[in-house]
Design a protein around this motif. Structure first.
Motif, PDB file in Angstrom:
ATOM      1  N   GLU A  54      30.355   1.971 -29.741  1.00  0.00           N
ATOM      2  CA  GLU A  54      28.990   2.284 -29.318  1.00  0.00           C
ATOM      3  C   GLU A  54      28.771   1.959 -27.845  1.00  0.00           C
ATOM      4  OE1 GLU A  54      26.016   0.819 -31.943  1.00  0.00           O
ATOM      5  OE2 GLU A  54      27.188   1.210 -33.752  1.00  0.00           O
ATOM      6  N   ILE A  88      28.885   4.891 -25.413  1.00  0.00           N
ATOM      7  CA  ILE A  88      27.734   5.796 -25.520  1.00  0.00           C
ATOM      8  C   ILE A  88      26.649   5.356 -24.549  1.00  0.00           C
ATOM      9  CG2 ILE A  88      25.917   6.641 -27.056  1.00  0.00           C
ATOM     10  CD1 ILE A  88      27.850   6.156 -29.402  1.00  0.00           C
ATOM     11  N   VAL A 137      24.637   7.601 -34.087  1.00  0.00           N
ATOM     12  CA  VAL A 137      25.888   6.885 -33.887  1.00  0.00           C
ATOM     13  C   VAL A 137      26.610   6.788 -35.228  1.00  0.00           C
ATOM     14  CG1 VAL A 137      26.936   4.748 -33.086  1.00  0.00           C
ATOM     15  CG2 VAL A 137      24.820   5.563 -32.020  1.00  0.00           C
ATOM     16  N   THR A 170      33.945   8.698 -28.987  1.00  0.00           N
ATOM     17  CA  THR A 170      32.899   8.178 -28.091  1.00  0.00           C
ATOM     18  C   THR A 170      33.479   7.552 -26.831  1.00  0.00           C
ATOM     19  OG1 THR A 170      32.880   6.017 -29.186  1.00  0.00           O
ATOM     20  CG2 THR A 170      31.384   7.699 -30.042  1.00  0.00           C
ATOM     21  N   VAL A 177      30.755  12.377 -23.206  1.00  0.00           N
ATOM     22  CA  VAL A 177      29.475  11.932 -23.772  1.00  0.00           C
ATOM     23  C   VAL A 177      28.369  12.095 -22.745  1.00  0.00           C
ATOM     24  CG1 VAL A 177      28.219   9.986 -24.753  1.00  0.00           C
ATOM     25  CG2 VAL A 177      30.633  10.302 -25.317  1.00  0.00           C
ATOM     26  N   ALA A 192      27.672  11.095 -32.391  1.00  0.00           N
ATOM     27  CA  ALA A 192      28.750  10.440 -31.646  1.00  0.00           C
ATOM     28  C   ALA A 192      29.598   9.633 -32.615  1.00  0.00           C
ATOM     29  CB  ALA A 192      28.164   9.542 -30.560  1.00  0.00           C
TER      30      ALA A 192
END
Length: 741
Positions: free
Chosen positions: A441, A444, A535, A582, A588, A608
């Motif tokens: 994450e 992102i 996510v 990701t 992204v 993502a």
């Protein structure tokens, strides 16, 4: 893939009558369910009862042997509605979730369940996540119990009391035809101990029997005029039945003491801390024998007025230990005592904090203040002697000891557990919660940060889950969070023409819990023109790594591998982009910029995807170690920073925030700024290098492949590389020496 396996521990659930059970509170509660003849169990994971769901999942074969149905519910509302099986049929059912957020979600179903009442025992096990270490808003389950007339149990946090509370909860529910809520605090869930087990019981009446012999009673369904009659039934029949059962079976406990002109009334869950506080004041021993009489409310709602009045009879003052606010129990007790004309003075929030966790120190100070007002000789006779001075000399841990000097006034001191705590607090910087090393994450939000550098700042609505850490440094993204799966709903009001589009974020767990209908469906219906980022890290990661509908794992008991994209398109979203890696920060970023600038109307959904690194490491590490031991060739990727190339601007750290990315001295007297450095905790995700590339930063990152059990080809290649690099290094050194001044 849950964060912890209980496959070994659950075998204890098979033990029978008279055998000793040893283990954790969560396991004890599971054993109590089986001993009580439960017919079905459901729930939604969340601290501090995530492990209860994990235990049940690992014990599913034992449950099936007993004819007990278990399922992981889609949400707390689903779990609560599952208890409908106990409305018409004499089947014992239990559900569990994290309170109070889970109770919020389940409140509609709970209200209907409590209104119509139940035939079989219905038990709601709520994990009371309250206090400084909580991850949620500070509210109490007590309000829901009062609102819906659900009896609330708060047992003493030891295994015997908690097991008894489960058994009593089912029996109380059946005796009063009312669902019962069992509150388990964090310490209770994880306390270790022992108790004498009983035999497991098969359900007396099964779900299959219910299907084969359907029953129907419209008076139990919440429709007028039955709904009005339900309220009358609660007060005239169910409440008195509950009071009778609680009194006859002595669910609340009373402990006598020699100082019988005062007393303490407390919630059962506070018992251990209260005893420790009394020990520190010299008023209890190590076995829990208190000199001050105690009335322990293992049932905190309803209040048993006769028991309270009997306890307060002959006492000049009573202290109530009630954690949290509002002071529901204190108000209730004031009314009980005043109506009866009782002379005992009731203290509570006047000497204790109105809000906040009641730690041992808080209770110790509150009890001491109460005693100074109403029985100061208790403190003079049995003061507490702190070991601070001796510990400072001995340079060891400070543990406050109970002692009973024969004279002098007590020298009250704060509880300290380590002599260096205050000094450490002044030098150790705060460490806010953040993403794990290698978290998928993180890139992102690096990409979102870079996109906003180009397009300007946007309104961002966050959601519950790991991604909520993006509101903290180094990302500092997000303005609101309203509930699990409500990220897109939180931005619904911003569906107006403007120069910038709103952005909302939710996780895959939140998507399946609430976000599909409340977020995506609502956005389609209202022609929302914002950007929604989902996510997808393959698990419900924030609650412990449990499988969900879109998990990639092959689960023999659950349906997985159901793509989020299909669900999103199924409710009408036209603009959907799925990113399957990701860590590709540039891609992204480009997708985010496209979504924020496209002329296409309607919701723009970006999915993502990358596996949760924590779960991936749990899965991959044992496989890797096994392969190394077996002599197989395996490669481990590691990243590093060339200190000669690094300029020391630290932009890579500001954009990724990875815990394994830090700084160190450059070793070059001409380069004053420290350079970036990758520590050994690196898992080789490559995010740091990707961020550097996407942000057009310095090319100082390199990747190193560590080869275990290398082949002959690997060795030849390594020798060749070493020879070439050595030649180039020697040539460079010679040139530097030639042109040196």
């Amino acid at each position: 893939m849950a964060e912890r396996s209980f496959k070994k521990e659950v075998q204890q659930l098979r033990i029978g009558e008279g055998e000793e059970f040893r283990g954790e509170g969560i396991l004890a509660v599971t054993k109590a369910l089986l001993q009580s003849g439960v017919g079905y169990v459901a729930g939604y994971q969340g601290s501090p009862i995530s492990h209860l769901m994990d235990v049940l999942a690992d014990a599913n074969d034992i449950l099936q042997e007993l004819g007990v149905h278990f399922e992981a519910s889609a949400s707390e509302a689903t779990a609560a509605a599952t208890l409908a099986a106990s409305v018409m049929y004499p089947i014992r059912g239990a559900v569990t979730w994290k309170s109070t957020v889970g109770t919020n979600v389940a409140s509609d179903a709970l209200a209907n369940l409590a209104s119509g009442g139940v035939t079989g025992g219905a038990l709601v096990i709520v994990g009371e996540d309250y206090g400084e270490g909580s991850s949620i808003m500070q509210e109490r389950s007590h309000a829901f119990a009062m609102k819906s007339q659900i009896w609330l149990l708060d047992p003493r946090p030891n295994l015997e009391s908690m097991v008894k509370a489960v058994e009593d909860g089912f029996a109380l529910s059946e005796a009063s035809k009312t669902p019962v809520m069992l509150q388990l605090r964090i310490r209770g869930c994880h306390v270790h101990g022992r108790f004498t087990a009983k035999d497991n019981k098969r359900p007396a009446f099964t779900l299959a029997q219910a299907l084969e012999h359907p029953a129907r009673d419209t008076s139990r369904i919440v429709l007028p005029p039955a709904s009005f009659l339900h309220e009358q039934e609660k007060i005239k029949e169910r409440w008195p039945a509950a009071i009778r059962y609680i009194k006859e079976h002595r669910l609340n406990e009373r402990f006598e003491g020699d100082q019988d002109d005062i007393g303490i009334i407390l919630q059962g869950g506070l018992y251990n801390g209260a005893i420790r506080a009394l020990q520190l004041l010299g008023l209890a021993d190590n076995f829990g024998n208190s000199r001050v009489p105690l009335y322990v409310m293992n049932v905190t709602y309803p209040v048993i007025e006769d028991e309270v009045l009997d306890f307060c009879r002959g006492k000049c003052a009573v202290l109530l230990l009630e954690e949290g606010q509002p002071d529901y129990i204190e108000q209730n007790l004031h009314a009980v005592l005043r109506r009866a004309g009782a002379g005992a003075h009731l203290s509570g929030k006047d000497v204790l904090p109105m809000a906040g966790e009641y730690t041992t120190q808080v209770m110790r100070d509150g009890i001491a203040a109460f005693l100074r007002r109403h029985r100061p000789e208790s403190l003079q006779t049995h003061p507490a002697a702190a070991a601070d001075a001796q510990a400072a000399e001995a340079r060891q841990l400070e543990i406050t000891e109970v002692s009973r000097p024969r004279s002098a006034q007590p020298a009250e001191r704060p509880i300290t557990f380590h002599k260096h705590v205050e000094n450490l607090a002044s030098v150790v910087p705060p460490r806010p919660a953040g993403f794990c090393t290698g978290c998928p994450e993180r890139p992102i939000f690096s990409a979102l940060t870079l996109a906003q550098e180009t397009l300007g700042q946007h309104h961002i609505s966050c959601d519950i889950g790991c991604h909520l850490f993006s509101i903290l440094p180094p990302f500092n993204l997000g303005a609101t969070t309203m509930g699990y799966g409500l990220g897109a709903s939180s931005a619904a009001a911003f569906n107006v023409p403007a120069a910038k589009r709103p952005i909302s974020i939710m996780g895959d767990g939140g998507f399946w819990h609430n976000g599909l209908a409340s977020g995506i469906g609502n956005a389609v219906f209202n022609k929302y023109d914002g950007v929604i980022v989902i996510v997808d890290n393959y698990y419900s990661s924030a609650t412990g790594g449990q499988d969900i509908l879109s998990s990639r794992a092959e689960n023999p008991d659950r349906s997985t591998n159901n793509p989020i994209e299909k669900a999103v398109r199924g409710v009408g979203v036209k603009w959907v982009r799925t990113l399957d890696r990701t860590y590709d920060v540039a891609r992204v970023r480009a997708t985010l910029e496209e979504a924020l600038t496209t002329d296409e109307k309607g919701p723009k959904v970006i999915i993502a995807q990358s596996e949760c690194m924590l779960n991936k490491q749990r899965r991959v590490k044992p496989q890797f170690n096994q392969a190394v031991k077996a002599g197989k060739r395996v490669v481990k990727e590691r990243f590093g920073v060339d200190p000669d190339v690094c300029t020391g601007d630290h932009a890579c750290i500001r954009l990724s925030g990875c815990p394994s990315l830090t700084v160190k001295d450059s070793g070059d007297p001409l380069k004053e700024d420290p350079v970036a450095h990758v520590e050994s905790s690196c898992v080789g995700c490559g995010n740091c290098g990707e961020v550097a590339h996407a942000a057009v930063l310095c090319p100082s990152f390199y990747r190193a492949d560590i080869v275990h059990n290398p082949t002959a080809h690997d060795r030849r290649l390594a020798r060749l590389r070493s020879a070439v690099i050595g030649f180039l290094q020697r040539r460079r050194a010679a040139r530097l020496a030639r042109y040196a001044l």
